[in-house]
Design a protein around this motif. Sequence first.
Motif, PDB file in Angstrom:
ATOM      1  N   MET A   1     -61.367 -71.516 -74.744  1.00 54.11           N
ATOM      2  CA  MET A   1     -61.173 -72.105 -76.050  1.00 54.11           C
ATOM      3  C   MET A   1     -60.294 -71.195 -76.892  1.00 54.11           C
ATOM      4  N   LYS A   2     -59.580 -71.781 -77.802  1.00 47.38           N
ATOM      5  CA  LYS A   2     -58.680 -71.028 -78.659  1.00 47.38           C
ATOM      6  C   LYS A   2     -59.451 -70.392 -79.802  1.00 47.38           C
ATOM      7  N   SER A   3     -58.824 -69.467 -80.479  1.00 47.31           N
ATOM      8  CA  SER A   3     -59.483 -68.756 -81.565  1.00 47.31           C
ATOM      9  C   SER A   3     -59.594 -69.632 -82.813  1.00 47.31           C
ATOM     10  N   SER A   4     -60.258 -69.072 -83.830  1.00 43.61           N
ATOM     11  CA  SER A   4     -60.481 -69.828 -85.060  1.00 43.61           C
ATOM     12  C   SER A   4     -59.202 -69.988 -85.872  1.00 43.61           C
ATOM     13  N   SER A   5     -58.101 -69.379 -85.421  1.00 42.75           N
ATOM     14  CA  SER A   5     -56.844 -69.526 -86.138  1.00 42.75           C
ATOM     15  C   SER A   5     -56.150 -70.850 -85.813  1.00 42.75           C
ATOM     16  N   GLN A   6     -56.851 -71.720 -85.104  1.00 43.54           N
ATOM     17  CA  GLN A   6     -56.297 -73.029 -84.771  1.00 43.54           C
ATOM     18  C   GLN A   6     -56.076 -73.846 -86.027  1.00 43.54           C
ATOM     19  N   PRO A   7     -55.071 -74.702 -86.008  1.00 43.56           N
ATOM     20  CA  PRO A   7     -54.906 -75.607 -87.143  1.00 43.56           C
ATOM     21  C   PRO A   7     -56.130 -76.520 -87.277  1.00 43.56           C
ATOM     22  N   ARG A   8     -56.376 -76.984 -88.469  1.00 48.19           N
ATOM     23  CA  ARG A   8     -57.539 -77.826 -88.742  1.00 48.19           C
ATOM     24  C   ARG A   8     -57.591 -79.041 -87.825  1.00 48.19           C
ATOM     25  N   GLY A   9     -56.448 -79.656 -87.549  1.00 49.25           N
ATOM     26  CA  GLY A   9     -56.399 -80.846 -86.702  1.00 49.25           C
ATOM     27  C   GLY A   9     -56.878 -80.600 -85.290  1.00 49.25           C
ATOM     28  N   ALA A  10     -56.796 -79.343 -84.820  1.00 48.27           N
ATOM     29  CA  ALA A  10     -57.246 -79.013 -83.464  1.00 48.27           C
ATOM     30  C   ALA A  10     -58.756 -79.178 -83.328  1.00 48.27           C
ATOM     31  N   LYS A  11     -59.461 -79.154 -84.444  1.00 48.59           N
ATOM     32  CA  LYS A  11     -60.909 -79.401 -84.440  1.00 48.59           C
ATOM     33  C   LYS A  11     -61.214 -80.826 -84.902  1.00 48.59           C
ATOM     34  N   PHE A  12     -60.521 -81.246 -85.964  1.00 49.11           N
ATOM     35  CA  PHE A  12     -60.832 -82.512 -86.609  1.00 49.11           C
ATOM     36  C   PHE A  12     -60.661 -83.709 -85.677  1.00 49.11           C
ATOM     37  N   TRP A  13     -59.481 -83.862 -85.082  1.00 50.24           N
ATOM     38  CA  TRP A  13     -59.208 -85.061 -84.286  1.00 50.24           C
ATOM     39  C   TRP A  13     -60.084 -85.160 -83.048  1.00 50.24           C
ATOM     40  N   PRO A  14     -60.261 -84.078 -82.291  1.00 49.00           N
ATOM     41  CA  PRO A  14     -61.176 -84.195 -81.141  1.00 49.00           C
ATOM     42  C   PRO A  14     -62.617 -84.496 -81.574  1.00 49.00           C
ATOM     43  N   ALA A  15     -63.076 -83.857 -82.653  1.00 49.80           N
ATOM     44  CA  ALA A  15     -64.434 -84.129 -83.136  1.00 49.80           C
ATOM     45  C   ALA A  15     -64.572 -85.589 -83.547  1.00 49.80           C
ATOM     46  N   LEU A  16     -63.561 -86.100 -84.212  1.00 51.65           N
ATOM     47  CA  LEU A  16     -63.585 -87.502 -84.613  1.00 51.65           C
ATOM     48  C   LEU A  16     -63.573 -88.413 -83.391  1.00 51.65           C
ATOM     49  N   GLY A  17     -62.830 -88.038 -82.369  1.00 52.81           N
ATOM     50  CA  GLY A  17     -62.784 -88.832 -81.141  1.00 52.81           C
ATOM     51  C   GLY A  17     -64.126 -88.897 -80.435  1.00 52.81           C
ATOM     52  N   PHE A  18     -64.771 -87.738 -80.254  1.00 50.94           N
ATOM     53  CA  PHE A  18     -66.094 -87.730 -79.609  1.00 50.94           C
ATOM     54  C   PHE A  18     -67.112 -88.469 -80.477  1.00 50.94           C
ATOM     55  N   ALA A  19     -66.987 -88.342 -81.799  1.00 50.15           N
ATOM     56  CA  ALA A  19     -67.888 -89.057 -82.713  1.00 50.15           C
ATOM     57  C   ALA A  19     -67.679 -90.564 -82.628  1.00 50.15           C
ATOM     58  N   ALA A  20     -66.435 -90.987 -82.493  1.00 55.40           N
ATOM     59  CA  ALA A  20     -66.158 -92.422 -82.369  1.00 55.40           C
ATOM     60  C   ALA A  20     -66.805 -92.981 -81.104  1.00 55.40           C
ATOM     61  N   LEU A  21     -66.781 -92.209 -80.028  1.00 53.68           N
ATOM     62  CA  LEU A  21     -67.475 -92.634 -78.805  1.00 53.68           C
ATOM     63  C   LEU A  21     -68.963 -92.818 -79.097  1.00 53.68           C
ATOM     64  N   ALA A  22     -69.539 -91.865 -79.836  1.00 52.05           N
ATOM     65  CA  ALA A  22     -70.962 -91.945 -80.179  1.00 52.05           C
ATOM     66  C   ALA A  22     -71.257 -93.158 -81.050  1.00 52.05           C
ATOM     67  N   GLY A  23     -70.291 -93.593 -81.844  1.00 48.97           N
ATOM     68  CA  GLY A  23     -70.487 -94.779 -82.662  1.00 48.97           C
ATOM     69  C   GLY A  23     -70.564 -96.040 -81.832  1.00 48.97           C
ATOM     70  N   SER A  24     -69.887 -96.046 -80.710  1.00 51.21           N
ATOM     71  CA  SER A  24     -69.922 -97.207 -79.828  1.00 51.21           C
ATOM     72  C   SER A  24     -71.147 -97.173 -78.915  1.00 51.21           C
ATOM     73  N   ARG A  25     -71.371 -96.055 -78.287  1.00 55.39           N
ATOM     74  CA  ARG A  25     -72.539 -95.840 -77.420  1.00 55.39           C
ATOM     75  C   ARG A  25     -73.079 -94.460 -77.768  1.00 55.39           C
ATOM     76  N   ALA A  26     -74.268 -94.397 -78.313  1.00 58.77           N
ATOM     77  CA  ALA A  26     -74.814 -93.173 -78.905  1.00 58.77           C
ATOM     78  C   ALA A  26     -74.782 -91.962 -77.971  1.00 58.77           C
ATOM     79  N   THR A  27     -75.013 -92.163 -76.697  1.00 60.98           N
ATOM     80  CA  THR A  27     -75.058 -91.020 -75.779  1.00 60.98           C
ATOM     81  C   THR A  27     -73.693 -90.636 -75.228  1.00 60.98           C
ATOM     82  N   SER A  28     -72.693 -91.471 -75.432  1.00 61.70           N
ATOM     83  CA  SER A  28     -71.396 -91.207 -74.799  1.00 61.70           C
ATOM     84  C   SER A  28     -70.685 -89.988 -75.374  1.00 61.70           C
ATOM     85  N   GLY A  29     -70.702 -89.804 -76.670  1.00 63.48           N
ATOM     86  CA  GLY A  29     -70.043 -88.637 -77.273  1.00 63.48           C
ATOM     87  C   GLY A  29     -70.613 -87.330 -76.738  1.00 63.48           C
TER      88      GLY A  29
END
Length: 167
Positions: A1-29
């Motif tokens: 994993m990369k360091s905390s100096s990553q741009p905000r989007g490097a955390k935001f978009w993947p987190a939103l993607g896994f969360a969106a999966l959880a919105g469709s099927r709770a265990t999928s994210g």
Amino acid sequence: MKSSSQPRGAKFWPALGFAALAGSRATSGPAFLSQFLSQQALAPALAGSPLRFLGKPGVGTALKFLIAGEFVGDKLPNTPDRIVPQQLGARAVSGALVGATLYKAKGGSLVSGALVGALGAVAATYLTFYLRKTISEKADVDTGLVGAGEDALVLGLGALLSKSQAS
């Protein structure tokens, strides 16, 4: 994993993607995030965290069985809508879990990750509920069949999202 100096989007978009999966099927994210984390060296930021359990291979395997059960249960006639409080709450918690874990793994804030994840999962819950209902009504197709298509989409997008994080 990369360091905390990553741009905000490097955390935001993947987190939103896994969360969106959880919105469709709770265990999928959590299942897809666990699959990804279990194939990586444990991020130093997760080493002392209670969230490190998602990086254990056995957890990912157990969650895959839960996804299968959720796919079946979703099609049963007496299964409540995903937007009822209990179902919505489970998806919000699932989204918060994946958001917090991903943010923590990438050197970010647990609270920020949990908020992104919970809000993303709730938004995806409503979006997928009304999209499924509308497609079913407009195409005059049983909601179970539309749900099977949704399952395939969740599996494909989850695999793609997990793979994209490894890059």
